[in-house]
Scaffold this motif. Structure first.
Motif, short mmCIF file in Angstrom:
data_model
loop_
_atom_site.label_atom_id
_atom_site.label_comp_id
_atom_site.label_asym_id
_atom_site.label_seq_id
_atom_site.Cartn_x
_atom_site.Cartn_y
_atom_site.Cartn_z
N ALA A 261 8.92 6.97 -30.67
CA ALA A 261 9.75 6.09 -29.69
C ALA A 261 10.27 4.92 -30.17
CB ALA A 261 9.19 6.08 -28.24
N LEU A 262 9.43 4.13 -31.02
CA LEU A 262 9.62 2.93 -31.37
C LEU A 262 11.07 2.89 -32.28
CD1 LEU A 262 6.01 1.89 -32.75
CD2 LEU A 262 6.96 1.64 -30.33
N MET A 263 11.38 4.01 -32.63
CA MET A 263 12.82 4.00 -33.35
C MET A 263 13.89 4.35 -32.41
SD MET A 263 11.90 3.21 -36.57
CE MET A 263 13.13 3.40 -37.50
N ALA A 264 13.73 4.47 -31.22
CA ALA A 264 14.70 5.06 -30.31
C ALA A 264 15.66 3.89 -29.80
CB ALA A 264 13.95 5.71 -29.23
N SER A 265 15.38 2.56 -30.21
CA SER A 265 16.40 1.45 -29.97
C SER A 265 16.57 0.67 -31.02
CB SER A 265 15.90 0.65 -28.61
OG SER A 265 14.89 -0.39 -29.14
N ASN A 266 17.89 0.04 -31.03
CA ASN A 266 18.01 -0.62 -32.17
C ASN A 266 16.85 -2.02 -32.30
OD1 ASN A 266 20.04 0.47 -33.34
ND2 ASN A 266 21.56 -0.55 -32.10
N GLU A 267 16.61 -2.64 -30.99
CA GLU A 267 15.81 -3.83 -30.82
C GLU A 267 14.37 -3.32 -31.46
OE1 GLU A 267 15.06 -4.82 -26.90
OE2 GLU A 267 14.30 -6.84 -27.51
N THR A 268 13.82 -2.29 -31.16
CA THR A 268 12.32 -1.88 -31.51
C THR A 268 12.48 -1.25 -32.94
OG1 THR A 268 12.67 0.32 -30.44
CG2 THR A 268 11.48 -1.70 -29.24
N ALA A 269 13.60 -0.76 -33.26
CA ALA A 269 13.74 -0.24 -34.68
C ALA A 269 13.42 -1.39 -35.70
CB ALA A 269 14.93 0.61 -35.16
N ARG A 270 14.36 -2.46 -35.42
CA ARG A 270 14.32 -3.73 -36.01
C ARG A 270 13.09 -4.18 -36.48
NH1 ARG A 270 15.69 -5.84 -40.16
NH2 ARG A 270 17.19 -4.31 -40.07
N MET A 271 12.15 -4.09 -35.36
CA MET A 271 10.76 -4.60 -35.44
C MET A 271 9.97 -3.78 -36.19
SD MET A 271 9.97 -5.40 -31.33
CE MET A 271 11.30 -6.02 -30.35
N VAL A 272 10.37 -2.63 -36.27
CA VAL A 272 9.55 -1.57 -37.09
C VAL A 272 9.81 -1.87 -38.51
CG1 VAL A 272 9.37 0.87 -37.76
CG2 VAL A 272 9.40 0.43 -35.23
N LEU A 273 11.08 -1.88 -38.82
CA LEU A 273 11.47 -2.19 -40.25
C LEU A 273 10.85 -3.75 -40.86
CD1 LEU A 273 15.25 -0.94 -39.79
CD2 LEU A 273 13.41 -0.01 -41.25
N ASP A 274 10.83 -4.73 -39.79
CA ASP A 274 10.41 -5.80 -40.25
C ASP A 274 8.86 -5.69 -40.48
OD1 ASP A 274 12.90 -7.10 -40.32
OD2 ASP A 274 12.58 -8.18 -38.38
N ASN A 275 8.17 -5.01 -39.72
CA ASN A 275 6.82 -4.82 -39.88
C ASN A 275 6.50 -4.02 -41.37
OD1 ASN A 275 5.98 -6.27 -37.66
ND2 ASN A 275 5.86 -4.31 -36.63
N ALA A 276 7.17 -3.21 -41.49
CA ALA A 276 6.97 -2.18 -42.60
C ALA A 276 7.43 -2.84 -43.96
CB ALA A 276 8.05 -0.86 -42.48
N HIS A 277 8.34 -3.75 -44.12
CA HIS A 277 8.70 -4.40 -45.19
C HIS A 277 8.45 -5.63 -45.40
CE1 HIS A 277 12.46 -1.62 -44.64
NE2 HIS A 277 11.57 -1.01 -45.16
N VAL A 278 8.12 -6.46 -44.35
CA VAL A 278 7.50 -7.75 -44.81
C VAL A 278 5.99 -7.98 -44.88
CG1 VAL A 278 7.55 -10.22 -43.98
CG2 VAL A 278 9.72 -8.83 -43.52
N SER A 279 5.59 -8.26 -46.05
CA SER A 279 3.96 -8.25 -46.29
C SER A 279 3.47 -9.46 -45.32
CB SER A 279 3.85 -8.58 -47.77
OG SER A 279 2.52 -9.00 -48.10
N GLY A 280 2.37 -9.18 -44.76
CA GLY A 280 1.62 -10.12 -44.15
C GLY A 280 2.08 -10.44 -42.82
N LEU A 281 3.38 -10.01 -42.22
CA LEU A 281 3.91 -10.39 -40.93
C LEU A 281 3.04 -9.58 -39.94
CD1 LEU A 281 6.33 -11.36 -39.22
CD2 LEU A 281 7.51 -9.21 -39.71
N TRP A 282 2.93 -8.18 -40.15
CA TRP A 282 2.33 -7.53 -39.06
C TRP A 282 0.73 -8.08 -38.70
CZ3 TRP A 282 -1.74 -4.11 -39.23
CH2 TRP A 282 -2.26 -3.65 -37.95
N GLU A 283 0.02 -8.30 -39.74
CA GLU A 283 -1.14 -8.63 -39.68
C GLU A 283 -1.35 -9.80 -38.86
OE1 GLU A 283 0.06 -7.62 -42.29
OE2 GLU A 283 -1.18 -6.35 -43.31
N LYS A 284 -0.33 -10.84 -38.99
CA LYS A 284 -0.46 -12.24 -38.07
C LYS A 284 -0.02 -11.80 -36.37
CE LYS A 284 0.73 -15.80 -41.43
NZ LYS A 284 1.40 -15.11 -42.29
N LYS A 285 1.01 -11.00 -36.49
CA LYS A 285 1.41 -10.53 -35.19
C LYS A 285 0.39 -9.82 -34.49
CE LYS A 285 5.86 -8.86 -35.83
NZ LYS A 285 7.03 -8.51 -35.71
N PHE A 286 -0.48 -8.76 -35.03
CA PHE A 286 -1.23 -8.12 -34.48
C PHE A 286 -2.61 -8.94 -33.92
CE2 PHE A 286 -5.04 -5.27 -34.67
CZ PHE A 286 -4.75 -3.97 -33.56
#
Ligand code: HEM
Ligand SMILES: *[C@@H]1O[C@H](CO)[C@@H](O)[C@H](O)[C@H]1NC(C)=O
Ligand SMILES: *[C@@H]1O[C@H](CO)[C@@H](O)[C@H](O)[C@H]1NC(C)=O
Ligand SMILES: *[C@@H]1O[C@H](CO)[C@@H](O)[C@H](O)[C@H]1NC(C)=O
Ligand SMILES: *[C@@H]1O[C@H](CO)[C@@H](O)[C@H](O)[C@H]1NC(C)=O
Ligand SMILES: *[C@@H]1O[C@H](CO)[C@@H](O)[C@H](O)[C@H]1NC(C)=O
Ligand SMILES: CC(=O)N[C@H]1CO[C@H](CO)[C@@H](O)[C@@H]1O
Length: 316
Positions: A261-286
């Motif tokens: 479901a995280l891919m089901a809206s543009n808004e959340t899909a953008r977050m998913v892609l950023d987390n997947a692609h930007v090294s170190g980003l998700w760890e800080k947010k988590f």
């Protein structure tokens, strides 16, 4: 380097103590409290990396039902009613023995001082640190929670999101706890460690139709017909808490409807892609989202206690 960053974060968080919680809450009353919990988590994790996943999930299940008050740990409240442990989502919770070991050591060092709710929060933080192979910072976890005296099985499914939830429902259940859509996307990244029983994603594997990658779906179907019908949450790096989960979501290789479901809206899909692609980003947010989740429905001395044993209220 890591130490300096952690200290800077500590200063920052200490100055914006939220919900009456503060970083270093036990530095005078029980100076070794956090080290004692960390040691228990480290010992357990060295034996079984799955235990760390269990501890992160326990913290989530605690905070979403009656707030972060260790109600998830109670098997006896004196009410005679079944506790949260008897609720359907509890069936595969694990890591209780680590909490009990940490609490026993704490009672030895400073009796009656450290709450079980704080032990859960520290353990969730420590498990995050170890499961990222220490690549995520050892982030400061504010403390000062009190333990609740009430725990009802019938409150679990009402408050915890279901693996069959769609985006609207997920958003709703996180908002109900004061957490945002982005917090939901960030915290779902915990599904990059640990496992799941097949019953939780049965609706998504053949012969049931889903948007899952067909090869991945048939490999799950095979695993699910074995004598241990379960699968790792992250097929690629199952034992590492990392951003691989988000790449899996992009690739349609995640287990639950709630993950897809995280891919089901543009808004959340953008977050998913950023987390997947930007090294170190998700760890800080988590790290930040775990701290925020740790502030949900926190109790004080007015409506809570410091339990002596984590599985039973002080006065039955
Ligand atoms: C977004 C909504 C969420 C849903 C619907 C959900 C659902 C589930 C389900 C169904 C399982 C597998 C249980 C089983 O059948 O064995 C699971 C496992 C797990 N969940 Fe979640 N979860 C969610 C969010 C979270 C959050 C916020 C965290 C922590 C920050 C988390 C951490 C975990 C972990 C670590 C496991 C693996 C546990 C283990 O291996 O023992 N989940 N989740
Ligand atoms: C509750 O849990 C504790 C610790 O895990 C255990 O020793 C005790 O027997 C349990 N009590 C009940 C009533 O299940
Ligand atoms: C993390 O450590 C574990 C256990 O030592 C190892 O199996 C895994 O490959 C490591 N992961 C990374 C990303 O370094
Ligand atoms: C849950 O069970 C308790 C004890 O039987 C009861 O007091 C409470 O009203 C129930 N809550 C819900 C939401 O059903
Ligand atoms: C999430 O919920 C909030 C609050 O109800 C709402 O404002 C927002 O539009 C929702 N977003 C999505 C994607 O459902
Ligand atoms: C995403 O954005 C595009 C273009 O901005 C739009 O056409 C599409 O309907 C949106 N999709 C979703 C799922 O919101
Ligand atoms: C960990 C734990 O206590 N699990 C329990 C969850 O609830 C079922 C009954 O619904 C019990 O059999 C489990 O022991």
């Amino acid at each position: 380097m890591v130490k300096i960053a952690a200290l800077a974060l500590l200063a920052l968080l200490g100055s914006v103590a939220c919900q009456g919680l503060s970083v270093g809450h036990y530095s005078y009353s029980c100076p070794n409290a956090e080290a004692i919990v960390r040691e228990a988590v480290k010992n357990a994790r060295e034996k079984n990396r799955g235990t760390g996943a269990g501890l992160i999930r326990l913290f989530f299940h605690d905070c979403f039902v009656r707030g972060c008050d260790a109600s998830v740990l109670l098997n006896t409240t004196g009410s005679g009613e079944p506790t949260e442990l008897k609720g359907p989502p509890n069936k595969t919770l694990r890591g209780f023995e680590v909490i009990d070991a940490a609490k026993a050591a704490l009672e030895e060092a400073c009796p009656g001082v450290v709450s079980c709710a704080d032990v859960l929060a520290f353990a969730g933080r420590d498990a995050t640190f170890f499961l990222t192979n220490r690549t995520a910072a050892y982030f400061p976890m504010p403390a000062g929670r009190y333990d609740g005296r009430v725990s009802f099985a019938n409150e679990t499914t009402l408050n915890l999101p279901s693996p069959t939830s769609g985006l609207q429902q997920l958003n709703k259940s996180f908002h109900a706890k004061g957490l945002s859509l982005e917090d939901m996307v960030t915290l779902s990244g915990a599904h990059s460690v640990g496992r799941s029983s097949c019953s939780s994603f049965h609706d998504r594997i053949p012969p049931n139709p889903s948007d899952m990658d067909p090869e991945f779906a048939s490999s799950l179907r095979e695993q699910c017909s074995s004598s241990d019908p379960s699968a790792m949450q992250d097929f690629k790096t199952p034992d590492d808490l990392d951003r691989q989960y988000y790449q899996n979501a992009v690739d349609h290789k995640v287990l639950f409807t709630s993950d897809a479901a995280l891919m089901a809206s543009n808004e959340t899909a953008r977050m998913v892609l950023d987390n997947a692609h930007v090294s170190g980003l998700w760890e800080k947010k988590f790290a930040a989202a775990m701290v925020k989740m740790g502030g949900v429905g926190v109790k004080t001395s007015a409506n809570g206690e410091i339990r002596k044993k984590c599985w039973i209220v002080n006065k039955v």
